[in-house]
Design an enzyme around this catalytic site. Sequence first.
Site, PDB file in Angstrom:
ATOM      1  N   ASN A 288       0.861  -1.183   0.000  1.00 37.93           N
ATOM      2  CA  ASN A 288       0.000   0.000   0.000  1.00 37.93           C
ATOM      3  C   ASN A 288       0.897   1.233   0.000  1.00 37.93           C
ATOM      4  O   ASN A 288       1.485   1.581   1.021  1.00 37.93           O
ATOM      5  CB  ASN A 288      -0.907  -0.017   1.236  1.00 37.93           C
TER       6      ASN A 288
ATOM      7  N   LYS B  22       0.104   4.312  -0.308  1.00 38.06           N
ATOM      8  CA  LYS B  22      -0.523   5.489   0.309  1.00 38.06           C
ATOM      9  C   LYS B  22      -0.295   6.732  -0.571  1.00 38.06           C
ATOM     10  O   LYS B  22      -0.291   6.626  -1.785  1.00 38.06           O
ATOM     11  CB  LYS B  22      -0.027   5.664   1.745  1.00 38.06           C
TER      12      LYS B  22
ATOM     13  N   HIS C 196      -9.511   0.810   5.056  1.00 40.97           N
ATOM     14  CA  HIS C 196      -8.235   1.040   5.743  1.00 40.97           C
ATOM     15  C   HIS C 196      -8.464   1.989   6.913  1.00 40.97           C
ATOM     16  O   HIS C 196      -9.294   2.903   6.844  1.00 40.97           O
ATOM     17  CB  HIS C 196      -7.218   1.631   4.764  1.00 40.97           C
TER      18      HIS C 196
ATOM     19  N   GLU D 293      -6.972   4.448   7.997  1.00 43.65           N
ATOM     20  CA  GLU D 293      -6.829   5.876   7.693  1.00 43.65           C
ATOM     21  C   GLU D 293      -8.084   6.423   7.013  1.00 43.65           C
ATOM     22  O   GLU D 293      -8.460   7.575   7.229  1.00 43.65           O
ATOM     23  CB  GLU D 293      -5.586   6.089   6.818  1.00 43.65           C
TER      24      GLU D 293
ATOM     25  N   GLU E 161      -5.401  -5.019  10.757  1.00 48.87           N
ATOM     26  CA  GLU E 161      -4.461  -3.927  10.998  1.00 48.87           C
ATOM     27  C   GLU E 161      -4.679  -3.363  12.402  1.00 48.87           C
ATOM     28  O   GLU E 161      -5.626  -2.593  12.601  1.00 48.87           O
ATOM     29  CB  GLU E 161      -4.699  -2.764  10.045  1.00 48.87           C
TER      30      GLU E 161
ATOM     31  N   GLY F  53       2.512   2.507  11.119  1.00 43.86           N
ATOM     32  CA  GLY F  53       3.390   3.665  11.002  1.00 43.86           C
ATOM     33  C   GLY F  53       4.006   4.107  12.305  1.00 43.86           C
ATOM     34  O   GLY F  53       4.621   5.170  12.384  1.00 43.86           O
TER      35      GLY F  53
ATOM     36  N   SER G 249       3.316  -2.212  10.472  1.00 45.33           N
ATOM     37  CA  SER G 249       4.778  -2.098  10.599  1.00 45.33           C
ATOM     38  C   SER G 249       5.495  -3.418  10.308  1.00 45.33           C
ATOM     39  O   SER G 249       6.428  -3.810  11.021  1.00 45.33           O
ATOM     40  CB  SER G 249       5.163  -1.574  11.991  1.00 45.33           C
TER      41      SER G 249
END
Length: 252
Positions: free
Chosen positions: A9, A11, A95, A97, A167, A173, A212
């Site tokens: 991904n 991003k 996701h 985010e 996730e 991150g 991560s």
Amino acid sequence: MRTSFVAGNWKLNGNQASISALVANINAGLESLNQTTVAVCAPCVYVPLVHTLTQNSTLKLGAQNVSNYETGAYTGEVSAPMLKEFGCEYVIIGHSERRALFGESDEICAQKFVRAQQAGLTPIFCVGETLTEREANQTEAVISRQLQALLAIIDVQDLVNSVVAYEPIWAIGTGKTATPEQAQAVHAYIRQMIANLNKSVAEKLQILYGGSVKGSNAAKLFAMPDIDGGLIGGAALNADEFLTICRAGNKA
């Protein structure tokens, strides 16, 4: 028998030059990866470029988001048929985010899943909890809520043509990673939740870990019985690191 799947991904990263170089380097390392499906999920405007760059490659193409509408007066949206027309096979849905920063509800994510499948795309459906939720022992409740919103509008059999990605939001991150045992416990919970509805579907469903993942920890994560690969963020922007992760999937 489930095979391994590793999806990058990217991003909001990259430009034509960097993406061309990245794909060329990934393509060069794919020959030995005959046990793992590898995909990259590009920013929407670079989907046509990556489609061209992967014409003679086993590298699969995905998008990072899709509209829950197919056509109409929805300025700025990109539909599933549009992505399919430009060579996408996969699309990331839900996701963390998108959920946290752009307010996508469980119901909207479920609608996007349906739109993706209707267009012939394979959804990579993301679920996961925040640190606060984990510390309050709400991980399973959050995962259940997110999946139940999807199962309310699809048949469980539809999950065969999809991928689920766990996730833990607290590990995205941040440099923090769930231990292999922590990740395995949640993956096993997801698989059992589906098995309670249809054991055959649960056995076939690919469940990825995202949070991560690096070349240094991928092998131990992917060795867990219910972890079928990874949804890779930052490490997917470095071809050598990404290929190391893919090789871990190939060995698993």
